[in-house]
Design a protein around this motif. Structure first.
Motif, PDB file in Angstrom:
ATOM      1  N   VAL A  40      26.142  43.873  26.289  1.00 16.33           N
ATOM      2  CA  VAL A  40      27.327  43.334  26.949  1.00 16.33           C
ATOM      3  C   VAL A  40      27.095  43.168  28.448  1.00 16.33           C
ATOM      4  N   GLU A  41      27.613  42.075  28.967  1.00 14.83           N
ATOM      5  CA  GLU A  41      27.599  41.864  30.421  1.00 14.83           C
ATOM      6  C   GLU A  41      29.050  41.643  30.849  1.00 14.83           C
ATOM      7  N   ILE A  42      29.535  42.464  31.760  1.00 12.19           N
ATOM      8  CA  ILE A  42      30.911  42.290  32.236  1.00 12.19           C
ATOM      9  C   ILE A  42      30.903  41.230  33.320  1.00 12.19           C
ATOM     10  N   VAL A  43      31.648  40.189  33.043  1.00 13.03           N
ATOM     11  CA  VAL A  43      31.625  39.035  33.931  1.00 13.03           C
ATOM     12  C   VAL A  43      32.810  39.047  34.895  1.00 13.03           C
ATOM     13  N   ALA A  44      33.969  39.500  34.400  1.00 16.21           N
ATOM     14  CA  ALA A  44      35.166  39.371  35.240  1.00 16.21           C
ATOM     15  C   ALA A  44      36.164  40.479  34.960  1.00 16.21           C
ATOM     16  N   VAL A  45      37.002  40.745  35.994  1.00 23.44           N
ATOM     17  CA  VAL A  45      38.145  41.630  35.865  1.00 23.44           C
ATOM     18  C   VAL A  45      39.380  40.797  36.182  1.00 23.44           C
ATOM     19  N   CYS A  46      40.454  40.980  35.399  1.00 27.93           N
ATOM     20  CA  CYS A  46      41.669  40.221  35.633  1.00 27.93           C
ATOM     21  C   CYS A  46      42.860  41.167  35.708  1.00 27.93           C
ATOM     22  N   SER A  47      43.620  41.081  36.799  1.00 29.26           N
ATOM     23  CA  SER A  47      44.830  41.893  36.937  1.00 29.26           C
ATOM     24  C   SER A  47      45.869  41.096  37.702  1.00 29.26           C
ATOM     25  N   ARG A  48      47.138  41.264  37.332  1.00 30.70           N
ATOM     26  CA  ARG A  48      48.175  40.543  38.072  1.00 30.70           C
ATOM     27  C   ARG A  48      48.092  40.873  39.556  1.00 30.70           C
ATOM     28  N   ASP A  49      47.638  42.081  39.840  1.00 29.30           N
ATOM     29  CA  ASP A  49      47.467  42.499  41.233  1.00 29.30           C
ATOM     30  C   ASP A  49      46.047  42.112  41.655  1.00 29.30           C
ATOM     31  N   ALA A  50      45.957  40.995  42.386  1.00 25.77           N
ATOM     32  CA  ALA A  50      44.641  40.457  42.740  1.00 25.77           C
ATOM     33  C   ALA A  50      43.786  41.477  43.488  1.00 25.77           C
ATOM     34  N   ALA A  62      43.471  36.940  39.234  1.00 28.10           N
ATOM     35  CA  ALA A  62      44.853  37.383  39.061  1.00 28.10           C
ATOM     36  C   ALA A  62      45.469  36.597  37.905  1.00 28.10           C
ATOM     37  N   ASP A  63      44.815  35.542  37.510  1.00 27.59           N
ATOM     38  CA  ASP A  63      45.366  34.640  36.504  1.00 27.59           C
ATOM     39  C   ASP A  63      44.348  34.473  35.374  1.00 27.59           C
ATOM     40  N   ALA A  64      44.753  34.889  34.162  1.00 32.33           N
ATOM     41  CA  ALA A  64      43.813  34.875  33.042  1.00 32.33           C
ATOM     42  C   ALA A  64      43.413  33.448  32.667  1.00 32.33           C
ATOM     43  N   THR A  65      44.377  32.530  32.744  1.00 33.20           N
ATOM     44  CA  THR A  65      44.071  31.140  32.383  1.00 33.20           C
ATOM     45  C   THR A  65      42.934  30.598  33.249  1.00 33.20           C
ATOM     46  N   GLU A  66      43.046  30.876  34.526  1.00 28.74           N
ATOM     47  CA  GLU A  66      41.999  30.462  35.464  1.00 28.74           C
ATOM     48  C   GLU A  66      40.664  31.103  35.075  1.00 28.74           C
ATOM     49  N   MET A  67      40.740  32.368  34.703  1.00 30.68           N
ATOM     50  CA  MET A  67      39.523  33.083  34.319  1.00 30.68           C
ATOM     51  C   MET A  67      38.848  32.430  33.119  1.00 30.68           C
ATOM     52  N   TYR A  68      39.630  32.130  32.100  1.00 29.13           N
ATOM     53  CA  TYR A  68      39.021  31.512  30.908  1.00 29.13           C
ATOM     54  C   TYR A  68      38.435  30.148  31.256  1.00 29.13           C
ATOM     55  N   ARG A  69      39.094  29.439  32.188  1.00 26.63           N
ATOM     56  CA  ARG A  69      38.618  28.107  32.579  1.00 26.63           C
ATOM     57  C   ARG A  69      37.268  28.213  33.266  1.00 26.63           C
ATOM     58  N   GLU A  70      37.152  29.206  34.114  1.00 26.72           N
ATOM     59  CA  GLU A  70      35.956  29.280  34.956  1.00 26.72           C
ATOM     60  C   GLU A  70      34.789  30.031  34.329  1.00 26.72           C
ATOM     61  N   CYS A  71      35.110  31.008  33.479  1.00 22.58           N
ATOM     62  CA  CYS A  71      34.030  31.831  32.898  1.00 22.58           C
ATOM     63  C   CYS A  71      33.897  31.515  31.409  1.00 22.58           C
ATOM     64  N   ARG A  72      32.714  31.496  30.918  1.00 19.66           N
ATOM     65  CA  ARG A  72      32.502  31.293  29.483  1.00 19.66           C
ATOM     66  C   ARG A  72      32.501  32.652  28.819  1.00 19.66           C
ATOM     67  N   LEU A  73      33.667  33.138  28.473  1.00 17.77           N
ATOM     68  CA  LEU A  73      33.799  34.495  27.920  1.00 17.77           C
ATOM     69  C   LEU A  73      33.750  34.469  26.403  1.00 17.77           C
ATOM     70  N   ASN A  74      33.214  35.519  25.792  1.00 17.91           N
ATOM     71  CA  ASN A  74      33.375  35.671  24.346  1.00 17.91           C
ATOM     72  C   ASN A  74      33.778  37.092  23.942  1.00 17.91           C
ATOM     73  N   MET A  75      34.180  37.873  24.931  1.00 14.70           N
ATOM     74  CA  MET A  75      34.663  39.236  24.639  1.00 14.70           C
ATOM     75  C   MET A  75      35.677  39.621  25.709  1.00 14.70           C
ATOM     76  N   VAL A  76      36.792  40.211  25.255  1.00 15.03           N
ATOM     77  CA  VAL A  76      37.820  40.612  26.215  1.00 15.03           C
ATOM     78  C   VAL A  76      38.292  42.029  25.864  1.00 15.03           C
ATOM     79  N   VAL A  77      38.456  42.838  26.891  1.00 13.83           N
ATOM     80  CA  VAL A  77      39.002  44.188  26.703  1.00 13.83           C
ATOM     81  C   VAL A  77      40.368  44.227  27.394  1.00 13.83           C
TER      82      VAL A  77
END
Lengths: 340, 340, 340, 340, 340, 340
Positions: free
Chosen positions: F30-40, F57-72
């Motif tokens: 696993v490689e952790i690519v991003a952290v997302c929280s309402r509190d930037a 701070a915005d998950a939609t933006e995160m999915y747009r920008e990062c090619r993710l295949n795992m979310v915690v």
């Protein structure tokens, strides 16, 4: 007074975690000059880690280049003899890990050469340095035990076959539970009878659990590579009628994880080592004497210091070359009895 | 079915407190007809106290007058042999107190005569009847211990030299701690190795504390009259490589008042007898199995019943004449080894 | 040797349960001839129950009719003095319950009269007969404690105000927790300093719980009738600089039901009485010496025997008339200090 | 609100490990400006280690150069008085280590000067800040103990004569176990009786073990230099009939390494401090109330904060100047009683 | 006051060991006139053994011949109803063994008839008489528990299927672990919620171990004859939102031999019954209140006395006819829920 | 094999202390690519602290920008559903904190979408990874428990209402003790019955202590803001007649600080989880099997690895989407039953 110039032979964890740190705490008396290991990389790494000037893969080269007068040997058991003989030939004091050697004749030769060279050869049997053992020896000296006539000594692991290293390799180690663990308490038991030579030895060794394989408290082991005894039981009888019951195991179906202890029975008092208790009479009544405030000490440091004291001609309780030769002979007799 | 007609030979406390009450609890099978003691008064008193019809000072007279077919012998050890031989000659089943005899040859003769006469000769080693020992035997039978290869057996008193009776009289008892206490746990240990005959025996005996005298937990004793060992240590090695460490003492500078126990080590599991614990693996993990609800039983009653069962041809775990002969031979070899 | 002819004065439970049974176990030395109690019925009943020939309600009549030479006094405290004086006048040896009397002057007179008459007057302070106290005295004699300089003595009940008898009646008992319970451990503490007379005494007494009333571990009591102290605290300082801290209570808000103990502090060792432990050094280390096998003894029987020994002129550790006079004087000084 | 400008007087470990770290955790209220020690190097080192701007060897110079309004005194005991008087003269609040001083008159003068100057003088008796003591005070306030009438207070070390520092120097310390350890529990005991002044004091001090020398649990000490008491025992009686038994030792032949505790006995309930238990009645039955979740707190931090609160005019449970004067007077009366 | 004339119905051990001895200790209030058992011999033997004048095999005959006004019923459960109805019809007070009956409707009828006849009907649920339960009720009354909202009640045996009697007979007993053991703690739990009627009941019963057979701690049982539940688990929810978790077993694979206990959870405090502990807050801290000196009492005697008090119109905590009717209804609802 | 590209949603302590460190120990997979929280700011800080490249701070933006295949997902409970649905829509494997969601329908939808998308959805119920639970599952699989028919599961805190976070906020958390603590042991209990769906549920919830307020072992809480249950009690009955008793509390007047355990009762054996014990029969006797050497493991790491294994298609014991849907449905039924 000039410091001893010391080298460490052997690049394993016992060198790095026990002997080098202990010697480093004696900077007034010893300077570690070199580390020697067949694995040049290990030697270099160890030397760097501890700021030791030189690292060698070849002992002969080391002796040629460094003016050494003290050597600490912490190799596999089968190399104790050749490295000790070489160091003694070079006129170095030698502090050798236990057991003294693989064969009784080797330990005998080593002791003789040390005598001939006028240097100290000693063995790292550190349980002698516990507060408990020192207290037992003081009780013995003060006569509180009277004549010691029986000793029960054991070093038992329930499932402690090491899953690493060469502990189960017969050629390198010379044996298993007895030569690796049993020697510690056997050395103490022999001290209790003034290192007398036994008149008779009867013993058995076993390998049921080792040959079965499994998971233990020190990892898993490979039953195919298990060539040594997982348990050794022995009885020693002495010319003065004293006796020792000795038990050692890497694996045994018993209660405790590790049970290492010594019970000494004398005509006036008896004692158990861990925790130390004295069983005797006080004012005409059966008394148990406990010592609630015995100190925990750094037994490796104390044993290294005891070796250095011996080299300086001071009184020392370190295991001597002569004692080591007797100890090795007893180990050999136990293995021989077990083979019959 | 007719009841056995039994006589008690020996008028001491073991007759009055153990054997007679046990037999009285088997009224369907046994009728006590007579008590015989060299001291006619004792015999009479015992008979009266337990409503036994006849009392004799002379066994020959007793056999002549009473039609006996069962005899219980609870005399001093040196009289086991003559009284047992006489009873066997009379065609009686014989239940004899431990130890079987004083000498190995006596126990051998007794077993041979019993065979020849077709009667039962058995020994009162009642620890076989404890719930713990029966459980150990079941565990062994079910394979939970695998192959048993080592046993530690001990029966140690700290200061338990009896201040009464003839326990310290060599001629009457044949020995001290070993023959009086050690035989109990030695019998169990031999059971654990299927009553094999040891290949080698090495042993020592001591009398430091006995010869010093003093006050103990069973009264005071006279060191002048102390002719036996206060402690015996022995190691037995068997043809199948199993081994036994045996320790017995009337007096020893140790912690516990009385420490009577057995540890059995097998290839699959180990066990400690008191309290009973099994050391093994369950579901791949090291497990300690405890039995919190084992029953306390009347071991004398159970052993007497086991003897009667044997007389009736039923299965029985009582110590047989053959086992007694082996047991006595081992005791003799221990004393001989200790003498060297 | 003729037996002592003894009478019991007092018809309560301490006569019937302690003194008479103890004397009955010394039939070679003492014959109980009579019981005397103001309550003629009680005297008669007690005599019948124990097969004692005579019963009296009037002591004068008893002396006239019986030839007595030993008297045991177990009346309420305020009657110790008159009955003891009468008995001594009659030339009888006197064994008197504790406390010696109500006032110091009474105990002094009693001792003087005993001396004058050449008879033994002794007090029933039986804690001296415990195995623990005898061991402490042996340790003191053997020098294991060095010089004893401080003692903490206490006899504390959490809620042990007796709900029966006259224990809370000031006129009959002379006091409460101190005179009833405290004297036992005060006697021991004074023994530990060789029954020296204190230089200074400072003390306080209390009755908060007694005056409140309630339910306790010895029944309920009536706060209206509670005239004595429920707790007494005292400090004694001796000419040789030793000191004693004494605490006694019928009722105290503390943890334990009954806490009766003594701690002795000496220059070489210290000791706690129950369970007995010795705190000292062995082989240069701080050691706790425990005595796991001290015997439980019948302290009343032993103390009665000690009194009889004293009457026979043998060595005895019974509390003497002189010690009793000192003890009573100390009790009086404590009460006086508490009144200020 | 402006911060207090504070200086530390004394350069030992109690300054560096207790007071400076505590003050540093109150940065909103206190700024440490300077450290002052006769040993200029120590002062400098301590200041540097804790980033304190100034270091002085001379207090006069410090007051001249720094505008201080708070001083913490952690010098040897004999310097408490001169440094406190100087600081108070300078109008500084003073937080002084225990004991207040060497003599009662000094502590009295210090309290008077603080009053006159309108500043706070307080003492660092931190046991008041334990959760246990605060709970005891709450129980007292809530009436759960009723009227407190007796207290047993002790601070006993088995072998705790410090092998370092000036703890055995009479001139510098003013005494031994009492003034160093005993004051802690004496302060608490006096709090329990609302810091009443005792009506009578009776006491003894000892030095048997100190004068003998030896090895202890805090190193070895020199019997030649042992000038103080190793143990002090005292009894205090108060005008309202309350009493205190106080015991303090550096060395005593007792069981426990360190035994520091307080038992409080009241008309409705009693309490033991460590671990805290309340002994009382609940629903008509004798009850033990335990508090399994009391918090471990940083008592130095809490006591320093309590001192600062006092300086801010807030409620505070710190030991006041007046209490300190009483405490010192009691200590002096104990020593005087012991001298007689 | 005239004594009650009582008869015992049922000739088993509960009559002979519990009820008759208890009534015999109340001789001022009760005279046992007759014993009645279907087995005339048993009735006679019991009457003789306890010196009771009359013995009957037929109750009708007994009522005809004896003027009874009190009856104690200790028959199998299925006979409680008919014998109680007959006794009530005769105008007798009735003390009936638990459970009240087999069916809820029976217990209802019994209560109604008692009311109609103006006599006392009560049940022998003696755990109400333990010191622990009485203390819990006092704590509840004093408000120390606040509102009780949850109760865990259990009466679990590990292997306690009785090997004798008719305990496993469905027709005679009406059920197994629940009706025999569970009712005891269910009664207490219902008391804790003021004997409210549950709004909902959910339950399960099991018989795995009973149907398997085996050896237990109360003998061996016959799996063929095992017709009842060996374990019952139930949850009761009450209109006021309180809840009860109930567990009862004759046999369960759990740790303890017998585990009988009750935990009560309230808004201010909680309590465990055996040993009694109160969990609450004191002085703002979480506190465990223990009662080390609660008395062991004779609960049968106390419960019999409570029944007699009820008959005399005195306050009493005995289980009433109305409570018994509720209890039986709850038992029935549990069995019904388990059947679904 | 390419690594999973993972993102963490939620910036609280459970992300920073549990999930990120666990994933970091699986760098091969696993490689952790991003952290997302309402509190930037929180997102940024967490990313920096753990060297994670991106923070959103915005998950939609995160999915747009990062090619993710795992979310915690480690947000408050009410956000599990929306974030999980979004992630599943994106085709990501999802590892979601417990409880699965707020409503049963949400967890159902989540499971269905995961199935539809062919990705893994799993829940972080880590107690499954304890050595004890794994051993219990092995015992179950080996048949040592027979048929499991009853389970007692509890997770009880005495005073553990968190004084921080949103644990007492109904809207964000969906409930209190049950949904926060109870789910852990409920999940295990359901595993023990093979995650069957209960036939009947009866339950109650409480908030007496929460609504009262106070100080606890996890700080103080505000009773005004206490909107959830402080305790939940439930009984589950299953179609195969098995049953579960479940208790969970944030606050309860009970003995232990935190009591989290599970007892499992089967037809052949029973087990308690902490510490693990097996209750069964061995060789015909009741036996307690203990496992003294079970390993302490990092249960978060093991559970994260189990999730990753599931994503890789390997066998795994992680809580599946289907199990989570059942679990949530049971939680909902408990709350509904309690409302009635």
């Amino acid at each position: 007074m000039p410091k001893f110039k010391a080298a460490i032979i052997g690049g394993g964890s016992i060198a790095g975690k026990n002997h080098i740190p202990a010697l480093k705490q004696l900077p007034e008396q010893v300077e570690i000059v070199a580390v020697c290991s067949r694995d040049a990389g290990k030697a270099r790494a160890l030397a760097d880690q501890h700021s030791i000037p030189f690292a060698y893969a070849d002992a002969t080269e080391m002796y040629r280049e460094c003016r050494l007068n003290m050597v600490v040997i912490c190799t596999p058991n089968n190399l104790h003899y050749p490295f000790a003989m070489q160091a003694l030939e070079q006129g170095c004091h030698v502090f050798c890990e236990k057991p003294p050697a693989i064969r009784a004749s080797e330990a005998r030769e080593m002791a003789d050469l040390a005598t001939q060279k006028g240097v100290v050869l000693a063995y790292n049997l550190q349980l002698r340095q516990t507060s408990e053992w020192e207290l037992l020896m003081r009780c013995k000296a003060e006569g509180q035990l009277g004549e010691i006539y029986h000793i029960k000594a054991h070093f038992l692991r329930r499932r402690g076959i090491p899953g690493w290293g060469y502990f189960t390799n017969k050629a390198m180690q010379g044996g298993g539970a007895l030569i690796d663990l049993g020697v510690h308490v056997l050395d103490l038991a022999l001290c209790a009878v003034d290192y007398a030579v036994p008149a008779n030895v009867l013993a058995n060794t076993y390998d049921f659990i080792g040959k079965t394989g499994g998971k233990g408290l020190m990892g898993s082991w490979d039953p195919q590579q298990f060539e040594v005894e997982d348990a050794a039981m022995a009885y020693l009888s002495f010319p003065n009628n004293a006796s020792i019951m000795l038990s050692a195991s890497f694996a045994l179906n018993t209660q405790t994880d590790v049970d290492r202890n010594l019970e000494v029975f004398g005509s006036k008092g008896g004692a158990k080592l861990f925790p130390f208790s004295l069983y005797t009479s006080v004012a005409g009544e059966l008394a148990d004497v406990n010592f609630p405030y015995l100190e925990d000490v750094d037994i490796q440091l104390k044993n290294t210091a005891a070796f250095v004291d011996a080299c300086l001609g001071k009184p020392s309780n370190v295991c001597t070359a002569e004692q080591g030769a007797v100890l090795q002979a007893v180990v050999e007799r136990i293995y021989e009895s077990a083979k019959k």
